[in-house]
Design a protein around this motif. Structure first.
Motif, PDB file in Angstrom:
ATOM      1  N   GLU A   2       0.830  -1.211   0.000  1.00 11.54           N
ATOM      2  CA  GLU A   2       0.000   0.000   0.000  1.00 11.54           C
ATOM      3  C   GLU A   2       0.864   1.261   0.000  1.00 11.54           C
ATOM      4  O   GLU A   2       0.653   2.182  -0.790  1.00 11.54           O
ATOM      5  N   VAL A   3       1.844   1.317   0.876  1.00 14.59           N
ATOM      6  CA  VAL A   3       2.708   2.495   0.977  1.00 14.59           C
ATOM      7  C   VAL A   3       3.551   2.667  -0.287  1.00 14.59           C
ATOM      8  O   VAL A   3       3.715   3.778  -0.784  1.00 14.59           O
ATOM      9  N   LEU A   4       4.076   1.568  -0.816  1.00 19.31           N
ATOM     10  CA  LEU A   4       4.861   1.661  -2.052  1.00 19.31           C
ATOM     11  C   LEU A   4       4.018   2.213  -3.196  1.00 19.31           C
ATOM     12  O   LEU A   4       4.453   3.102  -3.925  1.00 19.31           O
ATOM     13  N   THR A   5       2.801   1.692  -3.324  1.00 16.85           N
ATOM     14  CA  THR A   5       1.909   2.146  -4.392  1.00 16.85           C
ATOM     15  C   THR A   5       1.563   3.618  -4.228  1.00 16.85           C
ATOM     16  O   THR A   5       1.614   4.391  -5.193  1.00 16.85           O
ATOM     17  N   GLU A   6       1.228   4.027  -3.005  1.00 16.16           N
ATOM     18  CA  GLU A   6       0.921   5.439  -2.733  1.00 16.16           C
ATOM     19  C   GLU A   6       2.115   6.344  -3.007  1.00 16.16           C
ATOM     20  O   GLU A   6       1.954   7.518  -3.319  1.00 16.16           O
ATOM     21  N   SER A   7       3.308   5.786  -2.897  1.00 21.86           N
ATOM     22  CA  SER A   7       4.539   6.568  -3.084  1.00 21.86           C
ATOM     23  C   SER A   7       5.027   6.552  -4.526  1.00 21.86           C
ATOM     24  O   SER A   7       6.105   7.064  -4.830  1.00 21.86           O
ATOM     25  N   GLY A   8       4.244   5.943  -5.414  1.00 21.28           N
ATOM     26  CA  GLY A   8       4.588   5.941  -6.833  1.00 21.28           C
ATOM     27  C   GLY A   8       5.527   4.837  -7.261  1.00 21.28           C
ATOM     28  O   GLY A   8       6.050   4.854  -8.376  1.00 21.28           O
ATOM     29  N   VAL A   9       5.764   3.846  -6.401  1.00 19.27           N
ATOM     30  CA  VAL A   9       6.639   2.735  -6.749  1.00 19.27           C
ATOM     31  C   VAL A   9       5.766   1.621  -7.330  1.00 19.27           C
ATOM     32  O   VAL A   9       4.817   1.177  -6.693  1.00 19.27           O
ATOM     33  N   SER A  10       6.096   1.203  -8.546  1.00 26.67           N
ATOM     34  CA  SER A  10       5.344   0.145  -9.215  1.00 26.67           C
ATOM     35  C   SER A  10       6.321  -0.811  -9.883  1.00 26.67           C
ATOM     36  O   SER A  10       7.527  -0.535  -9.970  1.00 26.67           O
ATOM     37  N   LEU A  11       5.789  -1.920 -10.388  1.00 25.86           N
ATOM     38  CA  LEU A  11       6.656  -2.863 -11.098  1.00 25.86           C
ATOM     39  C   LEU A  11       7.262  -2.216 -12.346  1.00 25.86           C
ATOM     40  O   LEU A  11       8.428  -2.462 -12.660  1.00 25.86           O
ATOM     41  N   ASP A  12       6.495  -1.369 -13.029  1.00 25.61           N
ATOM     42  CA  ASP A  12       7.032  -0.664 -14.200  1.00 25.61           C
ATOM     43  C   ASP A  12       8.202   0.227 -13.813  1.00 25.61           C
ATOM     44  O   ASP A  12       9.219   0.277 -14.509  1.00 25.61           O
ATOM     45  N   VAL A  13       8.068   0.938 -12.710  1.00 26.64           N
ATOM     46  CA  VAL A  13       9.139   1.817 -12.228  1.00 26.64           C
ATOM     47  C   VAL A  13      10.379   0.991 -11.890  1.00 26.64           C
ATOM     48  O   VAL A  13      11.507   1.364 -12.239  1.00 26.64           O
ATOM     49  N   ILE A  14      10.173  -0.148 -11.241  1.00 27.70           N
ATOM     50  CA  ILE A  14      11.291  -1.011 -10.861  1.00 27.70           C
ATOM     51  C   ILE A  14      12.006  -1.534 -12.104  1.00 27.70           C
ATOM     52  O   ILE A  14      13.227  -1.514 -12.184  1.00 27.70           O
ATOM     53  N   HIS A  15      11.242  -1.992 -13.089  1.00 29.96           N
ATOM     54  CA  HIS A  15      11.862  -2.509 -14.311  1.00 29.96           C
ATOM     55  C   HIS A  15      12.627  -1.413 -15.045  1.00 29.96           C
ATOM     56  O   HIS A  15      13.703  -1.656 -15.565  1.00 29.96           O
ATOM     57  N   HIS A  16      12.079  -0.209 -15.056  1.00 29.40           N
ATOM     58  CA  HIS A  16      12.762   0.917 -15.699  1.00 29.40           C
ATOM     59  C   HIS A  16      14.051   1.260 -14.954  1.00 29.40           C
ATOM     60  O   HIS A  16      15.095   1.490 -15.575  1.00 29.40           O
ATOM     61  N   ALA A  17      13.999   1.294 -13.636  1.00 28.22           N
ATOM     62  CA  ALA A  17      15.185   1.615 -12.834  1.00 28.22           C
ATOM     63  C   ALA A  17      16.238   0.529 -12.969  1.00 28.22           C
ATOM     64  O   ALA A  17      17.436   0.818 -13.038  1.00 28.22           O
ATOM     65  N   GLY A  18      15.828  -0.727 -13.030  1.00 28.08           N
ATOM     66  CA  GLY A  18      16.762  -1.838 -13.144  1.00 28.08           C
ATOM     67  C   GLY A  18      17.406  -1.939 -14.510  1.00 28.08           C
ATOM     68  O   GLY A  18      18.485  -2.496 -14.656  1.00 28.08           O
ATOM     69  N   ALA A  19      16.772  -1.365 -15.537  1.00 35.13           N
ATOM     70  CA  ALA A  19      17.287  -1.460 -16.905  1.00 35.13           C
ATOM     71  C   ALA A  19      18.614  -0.736 -17.071  1.00 35.13           C
ATOM     72  O   ALA A  19      19.438  -1.127 -17.882  1.00 35.13           O
ATOM     73  N   GLY A  20      18.878   0.292 -16.274  1.00 36.72           N
ATOM     74  CA  GLY A  20      20.115   1.046 -16.413  1.00 36.72           C
ATOM     75  C   GLY A  20      21.222   0.578 -15.491  1.00 36.72           C
ATOM     76  O   GLY A  20      22.247   1.211 -15.392  1.00 36.72           O
ATOM     77  N   SER A  21      21.019  -0.535 -14.816  1.00 38.04           N
ATOM     78  CA  SER A  21      22.034  -1.011 -13.870  1.00 38.04           C
ATOM     79  C   SER A  21      22.399  -2.439 -14.175  1.00 38.04           C
ATOM     80  O   SER A  21      21.867  -3.059 -15.066  1.00 38.04           O
ATOM     81  N   ASN A  22      23.320  -2.996 -13.405  1.00 40.60           N
ATOM     82  CA  ASN A  22      23.660  -4.403 -13.543  1.00 40.60           C
ATOM     83  C   ASN A  22      22.518  -5.279 -13.096  1.00 40.60           C
ATOM     84  O   ASN A  22      22.381  -6.391 -13.555  1.00 40.60           O
TER      85      ASN A  22
ATOM     86  N   ALA B 269       6.042  -8.055   6.136  1.00 44.50           N
ATOM     87  CA  ALA B 269       6.511  -7.468   4.877  1.00 44.50           C
ATOM     88  C   ALA B 269       6.921  -6.014   5.088  1.00 44.50           C
ATOM     89  O   ALA B 269       7.866  -5.527   4.469  1.00 44.50           O
ATOM     90  N   GLU B 270       6.217  -5.331   6.003  1.00 51.22           N
ATOM     91  CA  GLU B 270       6.552  -3.931   6.282  1.00 51.22           C
ATOM     92  C   GLU B 270       7.940  -3.798   6.895  1.00 51.22           C
ATOM     93  O   GLU B 270       8.655  -2.828   6.648  1.00 51.22           O
ATOM     94  N   HIS B 271       8.365  -4.797   7.669  1.00 51.77           N
ATOM     95  CA  HIS B 271       9.712  -4.767   8.255  1.00 51.77           C
ATOM     96  C   HIS B 271      10.773  -5.009   7.180  1.00 51.77           C
ATOM     97  O   HIS B 271      11.861  -4.426   7.224  1.00 51.77           O
ATOM     98  N   ILE B 272      10.442  -5.865   6.210  1.00 50.58           N
ATOM     99  CA  ILE B 272      11.360  -6.072   5.086  1.00 50.58           C
ATOM    100  C   ILE B 272      11.516  -4.769   4.310  1.00 50.58           C
ATOM    101  O   ILE B 272      12.635  -4.386   3.944  1.00 50.58           O
ATOM    102  N   LEU B 273      10.405  -4.068   4.083  1.00 41.81           N
ATOM    103  CA  LEU B 273      10.487  -2.773   3.388  1.00 41.81           C
ATOM    104  C   LEU B 273      11.345  -1.789   4.176  1.00 41.81           C
ATOM    105  O   LEU B 273      12.170  -1.071   3.598  1.00 41.81           O
ATOM    106  N   LEU B 274      11.194  -1.753   5.495  1.00 45.77           N
ATOM    107  CA  LEU B 274      12.038  -0.874   6.313  1.00 45.77           C
ATOM    108  C   LEU B 274      13.521  -1.236   6.155  1.00 45.77           C
ATOM    109  O   LEU B 274      14.380  -0.361   6.083  1.00 45.77           O
TER     110      LEU B 274
END
Length: 188
Positions: A42-62, A148-153
């Motif tokens: 819920e917090v990730l989604t509200e903060s604009g973090v999505s699977l699309d964002v993750i895939h885009h961010a990961g594309a420019g790294s190892n 899961a919230e502790h893993i996110l922290l």
């Protein structure tokens, strides 16, 4: 420690390990979004973090790169290393086809367990740190279980590079942490 994980937290770890490569904080972050993991998702989604964002961010790294050998060859060539010349030299010294992969005969177990006698960890150092920090976060919040919230922290404390970029698409990691802790406090 795994016995202290909630069902949601176990799901995060299982989903992260299910990938083909080593488990990085980015894989843990991705696993938080592949299914509903409660407050964390819920917090990730509200903060604009999505699977699309993750895939885009990961594309420019190892993390998430496709190992394009043509690009690697061009980069090496730009600094004076010609892979064709290296291959030719090795074949002259050690015989033709020395760099070709040797096929493994049928029935030969090539698994890590077979070669080393024990399964090797698929968790990178930073991912191990995330899981360790998730326990510390649970204890700091006086929770009996690691959620899961502790893993996110834990991810928020370790994130750098592409993981940080994915998290900070719309807000900073400190804002994500504040939002998460506010929701955790309301739920307690």
């Amino acid at each position: 420690m795994f016995e202290r994980f909630s069902a949601q937290a176990r799901g995060v770890v299982v989903d992260a390990v299910a990938g083909s490569g080593p488990v990085t904080p980015m894989e843990l972050l991705t696993a938080l979004l592949t299914s509903d993991r409660g407050i964390a998702t819920e917090v990730l989604t509200e903060s604009g973090v999505s699977l699309d964002v993750i895939h885009h961010a990961g594309a420019g790294s190892n993390e998430g790169s496709s190992n394009n050998f043509d690009d690697d060859a061009e980069i090496l060539k730009s600094i004076g290393i010609d892979l064709d010349a290296v291959r030719e030299s090795l074949e002259q010294s050690f015989g033709e086809g020395v760099l070709d992969e040797t096929p493994v005969p049928d029935g030969v177990d090539t698994s890590r367990k077979s070669r080393f006698g024990f399964p090797r960890s698929r968790f990178e150092k930073d991912s191990k740190k995330v899981l360790e920090l998730s326990l510390r976060e649970a204890l700091a919040h006086k929770d009996n279980r690691i959620g899961a919230e502790h893993i996110l922290l834990g991810i928020l404390r370790v994130a750098d590079g592409a993981t940080r970029q994915a998290l900070e698409t719309q807000v900073t990691m400190s804002v994500i942490r504040e939002r998460l802790e506010a929701k955790m406090n309301r739920a307690a």
